[in-house]
Design an enzyme around this catalytic site. Sequence first.
Site, PDB file in Angstrom:
ATOM      1  N   HIS A  98       0.815  -1.215   0.000  1.00 49.43           N
ATOM      2  CA  HIS A  98       0.000   0.000   0.000  1.00 49.43           C
ATOM      3  C   HIS A  98       0.851   1.268   0.000  1.00 49.43           C
ATOM      4  O   HIS A  98       0.338   2.362  -0.239  1.00 49.43           O
ATOM      5  CB  HIS A  98      -0.977   0.010   1.188  1.00 49.43           C
ATOM      6  CG  HIS A  98      -0.366   0.365   2.501  1.00 49.43           C
ATOM      7  ND1 HIS A  98       0.091  -0.568   3.406  1.00 49.43           N
ATOM      8  CD2 HIS A  98      -0.135   1.572   3.084  1.00 49.43           C
ATOM      9  CE1 HIS A  98       0.563   0.038   4.479  1.00 49.43           C
ATOM     10  NE2 HIS A  98       0.439   1.336   4.307  1.00 49.43           N
ATOM     11  N   SER A 144       4.414   2.740   7.961  1.00 48.71           N
ATOM     12  CA  SER A 144       4.012   1.637   7.092  1.00 48.71           C
ATOM     13  C   SER A 144       5.180   1.127   6.252  1.00 48.71           C
ATOM     14  O   SER A 144       6.020   1.906   5.786  1.00 48.71           O
ATOM     15  CB  SER A 144       2.895   2.095   6.153  1.00 48.71           C
ATOM     16  OG  SER A 144       1.697   2.284   6.855  1.00 48.71           O
ATOM     17  N   ASP A 151      -0.317  -7.562   1.558  1.00 46.30           N
ATOM     18  CA  ASP A 151       0.233  -6.193   1.616  1.00 46.30           C
ATOM     19  C   ASP A 151       1.754  -6.249   1.732  1.00 46.30           C
ATOM     20  O   ASP A 151       2.332  -6.027   2.795  1.00 46.30           O
ATOM     21  CB  ASP A 151      -0.377  -5.438   2.797  1.00 46.30           C
ATOM     22  CG  ASP A 151      -0.083  -3.949   2.762  1.00 46.30           C
ATOM     23  OD1 ASP A 151       0.470  -3.478   1.742  1.00 46.30           O
ATOM     24  OD2 ASP A 151      -0.394  -3.264   3.752  1.00 46.30           O
TER      25      ASP A 151
END
Length: 378
Positions: free
Chosen positions: A170, A323, A218
Amino acid sequence: MTMISARRYFLLGLLVLSTSAYLTVGDEGDPCQVRADIPGICRSSSACDNIRGYLQSGALSISQVPNCGFGAREEIICCPTVACCATETTTPNPNPTRVHLPEKERPAVAACEKIRSGGKPLTVHILDGERVDKGVYPHMAAIAYNSFGTATFRCGGSLVASRFVLTAAHCVNRDDDTPSFVRLGALNIENPEPGYQDIDVIDVQIHPNYSGSSKYYDIAILQLADDAKESDVIRPACLYTDRTDPPANSKYFVAGWGVMNVTNRAVSKILLRAALELVPADKCNASFAEQPSANRSLRNGVIASQLCAADRSLRKDACQGDSGGPLILEIDDVDGTYAIVGVISSGFGCATKTPGLYTRVSSFLDYIEGIVWPAKRV
């Protein structure tokens, strides 16, 4: 920490095969114990003819062979003094300075052994995190994006080989999330210390099953334009290859430059880390089931290829900007030995009662190895 003692440096070699029940300090010719029922002698790996039979028959895995230390040019292992009953192949070892890896041994395992036996000592923004000292996490990568001619750092990653960085899908799945370069070897992301490297990203490999509307798969890999030059502050990390969770008393950390204050959304310019604990799958699923939007992004709940981690006090967590960074399993806090067990994926808020969600690295070894080590050579 800045340096480790000679004794700690020597002991670091023992961690190459840290899952073994017997870790032996010794010189060539000293007696040792491979296993309770297998006597051995400390011998250079290239001179241990008996070991191939044990490895090829499956009687021992490479991680179960105790390490006696390191000689001038190669590893000294605890070599069995009796041959295994299995028939050994007569194919010569093309690299006599290393123990032959059976086909069943993964490239990621071989890469980890190479990292931990490289002769360089390891030294021992996250919500409510603590500052990370120089060289503690030399694999940390900050991913830069070109925003109207200015570099912005919005995600993290982990250097897993000299030209590859592991991150979250992502972070790189949209046109405005195309990474420009990665910054390695920096603690202060805006004013990096001497020795840092900025290396352009030339290719982005997103897992083929990833969808932006889902939290599954992911994971992504960035290919760099040049090899990272290894140093005390830049070095690849080991991947955790066991598909089961580590022991219950294991220590975990997340690290990054993301949000460190949920009130004013201030981000950290300094690399921070925070200690977390794994959350059992049933409890994690129950927490996410309370979030209405999870029904869309986690239609099958939290699955085996994902992990959950949290801080019991609800003070520490990964947050926006972290992230793609690593969930780090600490194996030995004295000598700084660790492995990447997860990739920071998502969550509902930061340090809330809903645990953070991570992509389980060991579930994607085929995908990672197919890109990073396509010929199964390290």
